[in-house]
Design a protein around this motif. Structure first.
Motif, PDB file in Angstrom:
ATOM      1  N   GLY A   2       9.118  16.431  -7.874  1.00  0.00           N
ATOM      2  CA  GLY A   2       9.735  17.899  -7.467  1.00  0.00           C
ATOM      3  C   GLY A   2       9.000  18.832  -6.661  1.00  0.00           C
ATOM      4  N   ASP A   3       8.057  18.077  -5.949  1.00  0.00           N
ATOM      5  CA  ASP A   3       6.979  18.972  -4.965  1.00  0.00           C
ATOM      6  C   ASP A   3       7.915  19.115  -3.497  1.00  0.00           C
ATOM      7  OD1 ASP A   3       5.317  19.200  -7.017  1.00  0.00           O
ATOM      8  OD2 ASP A   3       4.018  17.738  -6.265  1.00  0.00           O
ATOM      9  N   LEU A   4       7.922  20.494  -3.102  1.00  0.00           N
ATOM     10  CA  LEU A   4       8.918  20.414  -1.832  1.00  0.00           C
ATOM     11  C   LEU A   4       8.013  21.288  -0.821  1.00  0.00           C
ATOM     12  CD1 LEU A   4      12.038  22.021  -3.277  1.00  0.00           C
ATOM     13  CD2 LEU A   4      11.657  19.592  -2.572  1.00  0.00           C
ATOM     14  N   CYS A   5       8.327  20.870   0.227  1.00  0.00           N
ATOM     15  CA  CYS A   5       7.789  21.626   1.686  1.00  0.00           C
ATOM     16  C   CYS A   5       8.958  22.623   2.051  1.00  0.00           C
ATOM     17  CB  CYS A   5       7.095  20.933   2.312  1.00  0.00           C
ATOM     18  SG  CYS A   5       6.252  21.759   4.051  1.00  0.00           S
ATOM     19  N   ILE A   6       8.714  23.976   2.280  1.00  0.00           N
ATOM     20  CA  ILE A   6       9.567  24.689   3.098  1.00  0.00           C
ATOM     21  C   ILE A   6       9.290  25.038   4.395  1.00  0.00           C
ATOM     22  CG2 ILE A   6      11.457  26.680   2.871  1.00  0.00           C
ATOM     23  CD1 ILE A   6      11.727  24.797   0.588  1.00  0.00           C
ATOM     24  N   THR A   7       9.880  24.511   5.391  1.00  0.00           N
ATOM     25  CA  THR A   7       9.381  24.989   6.738  1.00  0.00           C
ATOM     26  C   THR A   7      10.370  25.889   7.402  1.00  0.00           C
ATOM     27  OG1 THR A   7       8.711  22.738   7.392  1.00  0.00           O
ATOM     28  CG2 THR A   7       9.228  23.943   9.136  1.00  0.00           C
ATOM     29  N   GLN A   8      10.003  26.992   8.043  1.00  0.00           N
ATOM     30  CA  GLN A   8      10.481  28.041   8.505  1.00  0.00           C
ATOM     31  C   GLN A   8      10.498  27.678  10.166  1.00  0.00           C
ATOM     32  OE1 GLN A   8       8.897  32.098   8.171  1.00  0.00           O
ATOM     33  NE2 GLN A   8      10.220  32.805   9.944  1.00  0.00           N
ATOM     34  N   LEU A   9      11.592  27.998  10.813  1.00  0.00           N
ATOM     35  CA  LEU A   9      11.888  27.573  12.119  1.00  0.00           C
ATOM     36  C   LEU A   9      12.506  28.829  12.723  1.00  0.00           C
ATOM     37  CD1 LEU A   9      13.548  23.931  12.026  1.00  0.00           C
ATOM     38  CD2 LEU A   9      11.011  24.683  12.704  1.00  0.00           C
ATOM     39  N   ASP A  10      12.492  28.835  14.106  1.00  0.00           N
ATOM     40  CA  ASP A  10      13.434  30.086  14.642  1.00  0.00           C
ATOM     41  C   ASP A  10      14.734  29.053  15.074  1.00  0.00           C
ATOM     42  OD1 ASP A  10      13.247  28.624  17.001  1.00  0.00           O
ATOM     43  OD2 ASP A  10      11.730  30.064  18.035  1.00  0.00           O
ATOM     44  N   PHE A  11      15.732  29.729  15.428  1.00  0.00           N
ATOM     45  CA  PHE A  11      17.014  29.333  15.624  1.00  0.00           C
ATOM     46  C   PHE A  11      17.083  28.362  16.954  1.00  0.00           C
ATOM     47  CE2 PHE A  11      19.713  32.711  13.518  1.00  0.00           C
ATOM     48  CZ  PHE A  11      19.105  32.522  12.419  1.00  0.00           C
ATOM     49  N   ALA A  12      16.089  28.246  17.720  1.00  0.00           N
ATOM     50  CA  ALA A  12      15.734  27.046  18.690  1.00  0.00           C
ATOM     51  C   ALA A  12      15.188  26.019  18.063  1.00  0.00           C
ATOM     52  CB  ALA A  12      15.116  27.617  19.703  1.00  0.00           C
ATOM     53  N   GLY A  13      14.619  26.093  16.980  1.00  0.00           N
ATOM     54  CA  GLY A  13      14.142  24.712  16.266  1.00  0.00           C
ATOM     55  C   GLY A  13      12.637  24.899  16.421  1.00  0.00           C
ATOM     56  N   ASN A  14      11.897  26.103  16.853  1.00  0.00           N
ATOM     57  CA  ASN A  14      10.698  25.934  17.027  1.00  0.00           C
ATOM     58  C   ASN A  14       9.875  26.283  15.667  1.00  0.00           C
ATOM     59  OD1 ASN A  14      10.614  25.607  19.923  1.00  0.00           O
ATOM     60  ND2 ASN A  14      11.449  27.718  19.958  1.00  0.00           N
ATOM     61  N   TYR A  15       8.782  25.736  15.344  1.00  0.00           N
ATOM     62  CA  TYR A  15       8.030  25.834  14.312  1.00  0.00           C
ATOM     63  C   TYR A  15       7.365  27.445  14.099  1.00  0.00           C
ATOM     64  CZ  TYR A  15       4.605  25.019  10.573  1.00  0.00           C
ATOM     65  OH  TYR A  15       3.686  25.145   9.648  1.00  0.00           O
ATOM     66  N   VAL A  16       7.407  27.825  12.898  1.00  0.00           N
ATOM     67  CA  VAL A  16       6.946  29.115  12.405  1.00  0.00           C
ATOM     68  C   VAL A  16       6.001  29.061  11.365  1.00  0.00           C
ATOM     69  CG1 VAL A  16       7.258  31.570  11.984  1.00  0.00           C
ATOM     70  CG2 VAL A  16       8.830  30.217  13.245  1.00  0.00           C
ATOM     71  N   SER A  17       6.402  28.573  10.379  1.00  0.00           N
ATOM     72  CA  SER A  17       5.446  28.344   9.133  1.00  0.00           C
ATOM     73  C   SER A  17       6.088  27.668   8.104  1.00  0.00           C
ATOM     74  CB  SER A  17       5.198  29.864   8.572  1.00  0.00           C
ATOM     75  OG  SER A  17       3.725  29.975   7.602  1.00  0.00           O
ATOM     76  N   TYR A  18       5.458  27.432   6.875  1.00  0.00           N
ATOM     77  CA  TYR A  18       5.570  26.681   5.761  1.00  0.00           C
ATOM     78  C   TYR A  18       5.350  27.289   4.533  1.00  0.00           C
ATOM     79  CZ  TYR A  18       0.871  25.596   4.635  1.00  0.00           C
ATOM     80  OH  TYR A  18      -0.362  25.639   4.264  1.00  0.00           O
ATOM     81  N   MET A  19       5.734  26.685   3.456  1.00  0.00           N
ATOM     82  CA  MET A  19       5.605  27.256   2.155  1.00  0.00           C
ATOM     83  C   MET A  19       5.505  26.026   1.216  1.00  0.00           C
ATOM     84  SD  MET A  19       7.049  30.475  -0.289  1.00  0.00           S
ATOM     85  CE  MET A  19       5.962  30.729  -1.856  1.00  0.00           C
ATOM     86  N   HIS A  20       4.511  25.737   0.184  1.00  0.00           N
ATOM     87  CA  HIS A  20       4.300  24.760  -0.718  1.00  0.00           C
ATOM     88  C   HIS A  20       5.205  24.923  -1.821  1.00  0.00           C
ATOM     89  CE1 HIS A  20       1.594  21.833   1.601  1.00  0.00           C
ATOM     90  NE2 HIS A  20       2.767  21.882   2.315  1.00  0.00           N
ATOM     91  N   LEU A  21       5.889  24.291  -2.663  1.00  0.00           N
ATOM     92  CA  LEU A  21       6.511  24.467  -3.967  1.00  0.00           C
ATOM     93  C   LEU A  21       6.151  23.350  -4.752  1.00  0.00           C
ATOM     94  CD1 LEU A  21       9.823  25.837  -2.763  1.00  0.00           C
ATOM     95  CD2 LEU A  21       7.659  27.145  -3.211  1.00  0.00           C
ATOM     96  N   SER A  22       5.580  23.586  -5.956  1.00  0.00           N
ATOM     97  CA  SER A  22       5.188  22.462  -6.871  1.00  0.00           C
ATOM     98  C   SER A  22       5.938  22.559  -8.301  1.00  0.00           C
ATOM     99  CB  SER A  22       3.620  22.539  -7.190  1.00  0.00           C
ATOM    100  OG  SER A  22       2.940  22.450  -5.913  1.00  0.00           O
ATOM    101  N   GLY A  23       6.722  21.122  -8.339  1.00  0.00           N
ATOM    102  CA  GLY A  23       7.457  21.124  -9.564  1.00  0.00           C
ATOM    103  C   GLY A  23       8.800  21.852  -9.689  1.00  0.00           C
ATOM    104  N   PHE A  24       9.340  21.935  -8.344  1.00  0.00           N
ATOM    105  CA  PHE A  24      10.750  22.439  -8.275  1.00  0.00           C
ATOM    106  C   PHE A  24      11.989  21.651  -8.380  1.00  0.00           C
ATOM    107  CE2 PHE A  24       7.980  26.016  -7.478  1.00  0.00           C
ATOM    108  CZ  PHE A  24       8.790  27.216  -7.214  1.00  0.00           C
ATOM    109  N   GLY A  25      11.741  20.669  -7.389  1.00  0.00           N
ATOM    110  CA  GLY A  25      13.097  19.870  -7.685  1.00  0.00           C
ATOM    111  C   GLY A  25      13.310  18.723  -6.437  1.00  0.00           C
ATOM    112  N   HIS A  26      14.459  18.514  -6.054  1.00  0.00           N
ATOM    113  CA  HIS A  26      14.915  17.674  -4.959  1.00  0.00           C
ATOM    114  C   HIS A  26      15.033  18.235  -3.593  1.00  0.00           C
ATOM    115  CE1 HIS A  26      15.979  13.698  -3.339  1.00  0.00           C
ATOM    116  NE2 HIS A  26      17.083  14.324  -2.901  1.00  0.00           N
TER     117      HIS A  26
END
Length: 321
Positions: free
Chosen positions: A89-113
């Motif tokens: 259930g470990d996830l990575c959440i990527t933040q993008l702008d609306f053009a699809g450019n990478y901004v940042s991320y956050m790691h979540l452990s034991g959350f789900g699918h």
């Protein structure tokens, strides 16, 4: 407000009026008229348009769900984290702008699918609504709400998470937010089948799940569920699989709309050829966004690229009936 307090209040209120019992959730059998406001629906047969193609995410795995913060102009995409057990259930959440450019991320452990989640704008902050407390199969068993922190890492056991168990007896949860009509849609597993519940965001933010606007067993939808979202009176589901020898182009990605007030299919399954020329092309995620000019859009997500270098692709439909 503690979750224990919410549960006690829900039980007290659920046995009368338009509480949980009326939706078959609480103290007895019964039915009630669903109360999702009438709205137009997206015509799933109309063409899809590109937002972007082949955009990198923080991780190299296939994208799962995605969601917009329309106030702060942020896009978030969920992936299962590379290098960890697929059932953790470990996830990575990527933040993008609306053009699809990478901004940042956050790691979540034991959350789900990560098949679906929602974003709640709070001033300049983005708060995520996700599943949490993954079971042995890697699916969340409760609902979570927490602040997105750039570069942050959050364990499912963190006190920074507000957790909810909105439906008594449910064993798995995911959610999506309709940002236009301000509803939270909850898909969960109960009595051996998937069910759908709809709540006003104002109630959900207050931790009050005693007054669902609609509740029903999900109608039979063929194919592998790959995402869902809602716009007004209608739920939208995306099904299908990646291209393969047994599933060549145009593939088997289909869209279905469901009337939330009746619990029945309104349109579909409709084959979608959005991103038909993508390499690999696996359907992954749905979300709704309304532009500053007032156009509502139903977004479809697809993963592409070779193993170890998966990419994100978003398309949208914008014709309402």
């Amino acid at each position: 407000m503690s979750q224990e307090h919410v549960n006690r209040r829900s039980m007290l209120r659920g046995c009368g009026g338009i509480g949980l019992a009326a939706f078959g959730l609480g103290c007895g059998a019964g039915t009630a008229s669903a109360a999702v406001s009438a709205s137009p629906r997206f015509d799933l047969t109309k063409p899809s348009y590109d937002l972007f193609r082949h955009k990198r995410l923080h991780d190299v795995t296939v994208q799962q769900g995605f969601a917009f913060d329309g106030i702060n102009k942020r896009l978030f995409v969920a992936q299962r984290r590379n290098g960890t057990d697929t059932k953790a259930g470990d996830l990575c959440i990527t933040q993008l702008d609306f053009a699809g450019n990478y901004v940042s991320y956050m790691h979540l452990s034991g959350f789900g699918h990560g098949v679906a989640f929602g974003v709640e704008p709070r001033g300049t902050e983005s708060w995520l609504w996700t599943e949490v407390d993954a079971n042995a199969n890697g699916y969340g068993t409760r609902l979570a709400r927490f602040k997105f922190v750039k570069g942050g890492s959050l364990s499912h056991a963190s006190s920074a998470i507000a957790k909810y168990s909105p439906v008594p007896g449910a064993v798995e949860y995911t959610c999506s937010i309709d940002p236009v009509h301000e509803n939270l849609v909850l898909r969960h597993h109960k009595y051996g089948a998937k069910h759908i519940a709809v709540y006003a965001m104002a109630d959900a933010k207050a931790g009050d799940f005693s007054r669902p606007k609609a509740y029903f067993k999900q109608p039979s939808i063929p194919g592998t569920m790959q995402g869902y979202t809602a716009y007004g009176q209608y739920l939208y589901c995306l099904t299908g699989n990646a291209y393969s020898a047994s599933n060549p182009a145009p593939g088997n990605a289909h869209l279905v709309s469901v009337n939330l007030n009746a619990g029945v299919i309104a349109q579909g399954p409709v084959l979608t050829k959005a991103g038909g020329t993508l390499e690999f092309r696996e359907p992954e995620g749905l979300a709704v966004y309304r532009t500053d000019a007032g156009q509502s859009r139903l977004f479809l997500g697809f993963a592409s690229g070779a193993a170890g270098n998966r990419r994100s692709n978003l398309f949208y439909k914008n014709v309402l009936l």
